[in-house]
Design a protein around this motif. Sequence first.
Motif, PDB file in Angstrom:
ATOM      1  N   LEU A 147       0.824  -1.209   0.000  1.00 48.88           N
ATOM      2  CA  LEU A 147       0.000   0.000   0.000  1.00 48.88           C
ATOM      3  C   LEU A 147       0.854   1.252   0.000  1.00 48.88           C
ATOM      4  O   LEU A 147       0.607   2.182  -0.765  1.00 48.88           O
ATOM      5  N   SER A 148       1.893   1.283   0.858  1.00 55.26           N
ATOM      6  CA  SER A 148       2.668   2.522   0.950  1.00 55.26           C
ATOM      7  C   SER A 148       3.410   2.794  -0.356  1.00 55.26           C
ATOM      8  O   SER A 148       3.490   3.942  -0.790  1.00 55.26           O
ATOM      9  N   ILE A 150       2.422   2.018  -3.352  1.00 54.89           N
ATOM     10  CA  ILE A 150       1.427   2.504  -4.321  1.00 54.89           C
ATOM     11  C   ILE A 150       1.130   3.983  -4.063  1.00 54.89           C
ATOM     12  O   ILE A 150       1.049   4.788  -4.983  1.00 54.89           O
ATOM     13  N   MET A 151       0.992   4.343  -2.774  1.00 54.76           N
ATOM     14  CA  MET A 151       0.725   5.745  -2.438  1.00 54.76           C
ATOM     15  C   MET A 151       1.920   6.626  -2.837  1.00 54.76           C
ATOM     16  O   MET A 151       1.756   7.740  -3.326  1.00 54.76           O
ATOM     17  N   MET A 152       3.134   6.100  -2.608  1.00 56.32           N
ATOM     18  CA  MET A 152       4.339   6.859  -2.967  1.00 56.32           C
ATOM     19  C   MET A 152       4.394   7.088  -4.480  1.00 56.32           C
ATOM     20  O   MET A 152       4.921   8.104  -4.941  1.00 56.32           O
TER      21      MET A 152
ATOM     22  N   LEU B  43      -6.041  -7.262  -4.469  1.00 55.48           N
ATOM     23  CA  LEU B  43      -5.412  -6.004  -4.856  1.00 55.48           C
ATOM     24  C   LEU B  43      -5.845  -5.582  -6.257  1.00 55.48           C
ATOM     25  O   LEU B  43      -5.373  -4.590  -6.787  1.00 55.48           O
ATOM     26  N   PHE B 232      -7.002   1.530  -5.036  1.00 48.50           N
ATOM     27  CA  PHE B 232      -5.912   1.207  -4.113  1.00 48.50           C
ATOM     28  C   PHE B 232      -6.139   1.889  -2.771  1.00 48.50           C
ATOM     29  O   PHE B 232      -5.867   1.317  -1.713  1.00 48.50           O
ATOM     30  N   ILE B 233      -6.665   3.117  -2.813  1.00 48.63           N
ATOM     31  CA  ILE B 233      -6.973   3.797  -1.557  1.00 48.63           C
ATOM     32  C   ILE B 233      -8.054   3.020  -0.817  1.00 48.63           C
ATOM     33  O   ILE B 233      -7.985   2.861   0.409  1.00 48.63           O
ATOM     34  N   VAL B 235      -8.472  -0.152  -0.777  1.00 45.84           N
ATOM     35  CA  VAL B 235      -7.812  -1.267  -0.092  1.00 45.84           C
ATOM     36  C   VAL B 235      -7.144  -0.765   1.182  1.00 45.84           C
ATOM     37  O   VAL B 235      -7.249  -1.376   2.255  1.00 45.84           O
ATOM     38  N   ALA B 236      -6.482   0.391   1.084  1.00 44.64           N
ATOM     39  CA  ALA B 236      -5.810   0.953   2.260  1.00 44.64           C
ATOM     40  C   ALA B 236      -6.832   1.303   3.348  1.00 44.64           C
ATOM     41  O   ALA B 236      -6.551   1.155   4.538  1.00 44.64           O
ATOM     42  N   TYR B 282      -3.230  10.915  -0.744  1.00 40.42           N
ATOM     43  CA  TYR B 282      -2.240   9.836  -0.701  1.00 40.42           C
ATOM     44  C   TYR B 282      -1.311   9.992   0.493  1.00 40.42           C
ATOM     45  O   TYR B 282      -0.968   9.025   1.173  1.00 40.42           O
ATOM     46  N   VAL B 283      -0.898  11.247   0.737  1.00 41.63           N
ATOM     47  CA  VAL B 283      -0.056  11.501   1.906  1.00 41.63           C
ATOM     48  C   VAL B 283      -0.840  11.115   3.158  1.00 41.63           C
ATOM     49  O   VAL B 283      -0.328  10.440   4.062  1.00 41.63           O
ATOM     50  N   THR B 285      -3.191   8.943   3.399  1.00 45.99           N
ATOM     51  CA  THR B 285      -3.302   7.489   3.523  1.00 45.99           C
ATOM     52  C   THR B 285      -2.098   6.929   4.254  1.00 45.99           C
ATOM     53  O   THR B 285      -2.240   6.093   5.160  1.00 45.99           O
ATOM     54  N   ILE B 286      -0.902   7.380   3.856  1.00 50.69           N
ATOM     55  CA  ILE B 286       0.305   6.842   4.485  1.00 50.69           C
ATOM     56  C   ILE B 286       0.311   7.183   5.973  1.00 50.69           C
ATOM     57  O   ILE B 286       0.555   6.320   6.825  1.00 50.69           O
ATOM     58  N   LEU B 289      -2.151   5.090   7.786  1.00 51.84           N
ATOM     59  CA  LEU B 289      -1.682   3.713   7.964  1.00 51.84           C
ATOM     60  C   LEU B 289      -0.690   3.633   9.120  1.00 51.84           C
ATOM     61  O   LEU B 289      -0.737   2.713   9.935  1.00 51.84           O
TER      62      LEU B 289
END
Lengths: 384, 310
Positions: A147-148, A150-152, B43, B232-233, B235-236, B282-283, B285-286, B289
């Motif tokens: 996941l990380s 993909i986000m990157m 995925l 993908f988000i 999934v996160a 996206y930032v 999301t990380i 997480l």
Amino acid sequence: MERWRHSEALSKLVDTLLPVFATLAALAIGAIMLLLLGANPLEAFGALIDGAFGSVNALADTLVKATPLLLIGLGICISFRGNVINIGGEGQMIIGALSATALGLAFPESPGIVMIPLAMIIGFLGGAIWGGIPGALKAYFNVNEILSTIMMNAIAVQLMNFLLSGPMIDPVQASKASKIPQTARLANDFDLPRLIPTRLHLGTLIAVVLAVLVYILLWRTTLGYRIRAVGQNPHASRYAGIDVKKQVVLALFLSGAFAGLAGATQVFGVNHRMITDGSATGFTGSAGFNGIVAALFGQLHPIGTIPAAFLFGALLVGANKIQRVVQVPSAVIIALNGLVVVFVVSSEIWRRRREQKRLTDAMISKEDKPPPQLEPLTDTEGEA
Amino acid sequence: MIDQLFTEAVLVGILASGIRLATPYLYASIGETFSQRSGVLNLGVEGQMLLGAFTAFYISFNTGNLWFGLLAAMMVGLLMGLAMAFVSINLQAEQGISGIGFYLFGLGLSDLLFQKLLGTVETVSGFRPIHIPWLSDVPIIGKIFFSQNILVYGAYLLVVIAWFVMNKTTLGLKIKAVGESPQAADSLGVSVSKVRYFTVSLGGVFSAIAGASLSIALLNVFQQNMTSGLGFIAVALVYFGGWRPFAVMGGALLFSMVNSLQLWVQVLNIPIPSDFAVMMPYVLTIIALVITVQRVRQPSALTKPFERGH
């Protein structure tokens, strides 16, 4: 004993050919898709082969397309062997290219012989850092690296779009209405040397040499041994005194580094400037994903990745010809690549089954000796 | 500049579109919650969404019936889900990688079909807002919650149903058992592969609805790669919500609100580079997480294929 060796060699051969069978199966589905779209599959595959190998220039283009796939694939070999799934090749390639380009633009007067190696190193480091971040997040914060990374990727794309249409934009484009997101052309002196009078550049040769070095790294050095040990059994590795967290970070760091180098060679060897089209894969051409396909196809072996990358480079170059000859959009190749990934990872089950059988057979025939418990650490795949 | 954001009309607009934009996240991540709870990481959500979005759009565009479009998308999602299930359950493939394969397949195929069958960007008139009597007349709240289209209401209803199934039914118990300890579940007579086939195909169907919600309810167009990472988000978000439907919904809302704010910032011409605005989710999301993964344990059998006698 002779017979046993014979069957051993045979089953090794089957293992090596497994991805080839898987690809043929995927291509068969691709042929059905083409038929449904009203195109003649034979004509399409003919166009593909002609487009990829039909002339010296076509062959050179194939090699040029294969270069980033090979470099990224090498990084994938390292991380996947360490059981770290790096999906971040796209972003790492972008950051590597951005850093190398920025360096080249900042010092346009410096001699090429100094700039080229420096830019490659900076690209390597840029990608390494972009890979190292998710590595550290996985090791120390337990964040899923799939996941990380993909986000990157998404973050890197936005950063690229921002820089190429703002601070780093080509002054010529800045004054135009169209504003193509690209940088100025780098100094001619920085062009990677051409190998023959085609588009083929030094980067391809570097990638092949690096494939050998990655093989040596993984199977002939302590560092490589540790990464693989952690990949196969983190618990046993911890007992053996290996710093597991450090290996995880290193695996992603190195993996990202190769993708970064792919980005730098793409800029200095092919485009001579950084350019995108605003879409996520505008700069990379999905090399970050296709590199994974190539590495898997090469069974995560650096040397096996060389022909695999060549094959997928051919698919990509040939796709353009398909588009021209049978009027099927080249997106068909992305779909086909996806199928190849699915089929190749699915076919792994037969290899695992045979390996298991081999182990059980060995245990039965050597009843009096203790079972080979540490088998994974002295694995034989590396000698293929 | 910034104070333009704080007028009543704008705030209501941000909240209403935040509620609406959570729809694709909700369908996709609730579906993914089911499959992950049973131990399968799917995925390929993004690819399933793209194919769902295209199918729904194309069928609606040609038949003029949005429900046909939705139904066709669900069928495609079901097929993709079954394929993912077969590959993960019977062929025991590494799920992180096969999922990427399905993503590329969906990305390429939806683009291919779009170019071949549509050629240019067309529009359909998607599902219309349904004003719920009485409730939609309540000032502010009515506009935010009760003037949405049917797929938006459906998404929130789904969260409640998912919570109920997961926590109050035998089926939910089986799903959780299979994801935590497949051996134990198997010895009690639960068919691990049946349960996983069910959850993964269900996930495929919901991902396709998520895609359809974009193409025939929210944006009413189809474009290449129109999901751009949304799957993908989603999934996160499942990790973020710790595999619990209501917490997943919380995450989805957080994201859609940030997204909605980002869109309004662009609409109002507030000088923040749009690239950074797009980067925010996206930032986030990380960061999310990093914060959440620490405290919730994932299903023990997640990504682990099951084989009797191991």
